[in-house]
Design a protein around this motif. Structure first.
Motif, PDB file in Angstrom:
ATOM      1  N   ILE B   5      54.153  10.190  61.792  1.00  0.00           N
ATOM      2  CA  ILE B   5      54.991  11.314  61.379  1.00  0.00           C
ATOM      3  C   ILE B   5      54.788  12.477  62.358  1.00  0.00           C
ATOM      4  O   ILE B   5      53.661  12.866  62.650  1.00  0.00           O
ATOM      5  CB  ILE B   5      54.632  11.793  59.951  1.00  0.00           C
ATOM      6  N   TYR B   7      55.101  16.185  62.435  1.00  0.00           N
ATOM      7  CA  TYR B   7      55.222  17.279  61.458  1.00  0.00           C
ATOM      8  C   TYR B   7      55.800  18.540  62.076  1.00  0.00           C
ATOM      9  O   TYR B   7      56.538  19.279  61.434  1.00  0.00           O
ATOM     10  CB  TYR B   7      53.850  17.577  60.833  1.00  0.00           C
ATOM     11  N   PRO B  54      59.430  16.808  58.218  1.00  0.00           N
ATOM     12  CA  PRO B  54      58.561  15.818  58.872  1.00  0.00           C
ATOM     13  C   PRO B  54      59.395  14.596  59.259  1.00  0.00           C
ATOM     14  O   PRO B  54      60.257  14.147  58.487  1.00  0.00           O
ATOM     15  CB  PRO B  54      57.540  15.483  57.781  1.00  0.00           C
ATOM     16  N   TRP B  55      59.148  14.065  60.446  1.00  0.00           N
ATOM     17  CA  TRP B  55      60.037  13.091  61.067  1.00  0.00           C
ATOM     18  C   TRP B  55      59.273  11.773  61.262  1.00  0.00           C
ATOM     19  O   TRP B  55      58.282  11.740  61.997  1.00  0.00           O
ATOM     20  CB  TRP B  55      60.471  13.688  62.398  1.00  0.00           C
ATOM     21  N   ALA B  56      59.729  10.728  60.571  1.00  0.00           N
ATOM     22  CA  ALA B  56      59.166   9.383  60.807  1.00  0.00           C
ATOM     23  C   ALA B  56      59.732   8.911  62.140  1.00  0.00           C
ATOM     24  O   ALA B  56      60.879   8.504  62.229  1.00  0.00           O
ATOM     25  CB  ALA B  56      59.550   8.440  59.684  1.00  0.00           C
ATOM     26  N   GLY B 111      61.644   5.501  62.373  1.00  0.00           N
ATOM     27  CA  GLY B 111      60.264   5.254  61.956  1.00  0.00           C
ATOM     28  C   GLY B 111      59.634   4.031  62.580  1.00  0.00           C
ATOM     29  O   GLY B 111      58.855   3.317  61.925  1.00  0.00           O
TER      30      GLY B 111
END
Lengths: 338, 338
Positions: B5, B7, B54-56, B111
């Motif tokens: 992740i 953030y 937050p980015w997977a 992700g």
């Protein structure tokens, strides 16, 4: 001899000027059999393109060679010739690759709304016709000198291929010529964006299967609807404004081709859109010299009449009337007889 | 399962996340055999691309199918597969024309710096390999998922053809892959613009015949000099800045091709230059799915090692170290082992 000078926006005059003479040994002097007014001549006539000095205007011509410089070997006095509006040596790497309008030695051909003109780089620029054509053929042959060659390049740069759905943006003489080019190159469906009744008629004669009178986003929506939401395989942009180029880009399908030949005026290319749509974009001034042999052959074979874009015939002395008619959209393109 | 992740800019963490599950009947769940960090992941990592949540993160993957949705018919559990970073149905008109990255249903694959991922539109996106590859093959196959496919598109969009002089702007993993693509597509002379010693070495291994360390106008002058003033037949632009695209356009010869795959950041396309140089321009996110069968075949045939762009191997848990190394240009590309 009689020639034409643009003194200021709106002030165009037919005058007696000195006869042109050989300046470089690669020059030829042509006695024009016909010349004409170009849509691009209207930019300075309307004051959109500025200029500082009186301008010997005109860049389209067909005619008979009167005299050649000592270095000229491929054309001789008495021959009927056509040349591009851009003089090229036809031997440099760019010419050999088919981009004579990007020739290392390129020079403009100037002052062609006249009884006689000087053509630089005659060997690389002029193409003789198989014989001295009849008067009836003059309009078709004269059209090759710019508008038909430019329409051809627009279609080629757009990647028009057999079976394509092709959109043509712009219904001036170049746009109409692009319709004819798309037809000759095998496009199956040709959608002309045109809102003028007389031009719509000619577009259909040249091969347009559909006419869309809308502009901008509305035109794009219509093209999308007509192509099942997919967009066109190829798009020829023949205007040169921000709206027309955006319209062209938005009409193209993913990975479609857009050829643009309208000289860009205040155009901001939307790179994010190009990135998103994978459009192939190619433009520029047409390498007319590259296409002349093929286009002359097509004209001599019959059934190919690009000269239909001329809907006004005038003596050269009445050139001002031609500008006025085109400026007011009373005529598509004025044919001038010296 | 372990995933990654982002953030905030600079704040990237390896964490235990919920296992992905089938959401749509067209989904597949893949257990990743390898994943990696992309140069484009550095844009948000550096805070140049902004994001709110937050980015997977991660979009490159190879692995074994664990589970498929009820509508999936062409891949089955146990198969080793590669897919593009863009999911596509591979049946719409855009996909059929070879532009799967412009698919009517396109969806990102998200992700992927994780032990398992959900791939949408599995039938249209995933390509099984002929067998379960050895660990030694994983880097080469993983590279196909994005950088090699993207370099391939850059070269194809530039129109690279046998005998060409090709310039590659950018010496990141994609630029280096474009060098390899140009070599495979038959370019005779490949000029890599690179100023980093390690990347210059790899560029030469991949087929670069010349390395130009200059940038911008100086690089253009060098390329012009090396091509007898003519310019390159084809140019692959693999950076995405205004300077890199301008450099690419200026390196191309009249009518040459420029393929651009760097996601444009603050780029103003100079249309007057395009008009003057007749450059063919095509860009966008690569239709990797289109090239996967061919690129998998080349990889299995041997002598094609795009995985050499990976010069740092890390356990997936140490993903942050991979970002740091790439951000500081200590590594070209980090290979992550789940």
């Amino acid at each position: 001899m009689r020639g034409t000078i643009l003194y200021a926006p709106g002030d165009i005059r037919s005058e007696i000027l000195p006869d042109p003479t050989i300046v470089e040994p690669t020059d030829a002097i042509i006695e024009t059999s016909a010349t004409c007014v170009c849509g691009s001549d209207l930019w300075p006539y309307r004051g959109i393109n500025t200029f500082d000095e009186p301008w010997a205007i005109g860049h389209e011509y067909v005619g008979v060679v009167r005299e050649v410089g000592t270095a000229v070997t491929t054309v001789r006095p008495g021959q009927f010739v056509i040349g591009s509006f851009i003089a090229s040596d036809n031997t440099c790497p760019h010419c050999r690759a088919g981009y004579q309008s990007g020739c290392a030695q390129l020079a403009p051909v100037l002052g062609c709304q006249a009884e006689a003109i000087r053509v630089p780089l005659a060997d690389g620029t002029l193409v003789p016709t198989p014989d001295t054509p009849s008067d009836e053929m003059l309009p078709d042959l004269l059209a090759l000198s710019d508008v038909m060659g430019t329409g051809w390049y627009a279609a080629r740069a757009a990647g028009v291929a057999p079976g394509h759905t092709t959109v043509v943006v712009g219904d001036g003489a170049v746009g109409l010529s692009a319709v004819l080019a798309a037809k000759e190159l095998g496009a199956e469906r040709i959608i002309a964006l045109s809102r003028h009744a007389d031009r719509q008629v000619l577009a259909r004669e040249f091969g347009a299967t559909d006419v869309v009178p809308e502009r901008g986003a509305e035109a794009v929506a219509r093209v999308r609807e007509m192509t099942g939401g997919v967009g066109a395989d190829s798009v020829a942009e023949c205007v040169g404004t921000d709206e027309s180029l955006t319209t062209a880009l938005d009409c193209a399908r993913q990975g479609g081709g857009v050829g643009f030949v309208g000289v860009p005026h205040d155009v901001a290319l939307p790179i994010a859109r190009l990135f998103r749509n994978h459009v192939r974009l190619q433009g520029g001034s047409a390498p007319v010299r590259n296409y002349l042999p093929d286009l002359i052959s097509r004209t001599y074979a019959g059934n190919f009449h690009p000269g239909r874009v001329f809907d006004l015939r005038l003596p050269l002395a009445d050139v001002a009337q031609g500008y006025r008619a085109m400026d007011e959209r009373q005529a598509i393109k004025a044919f001038l007889i010296p």
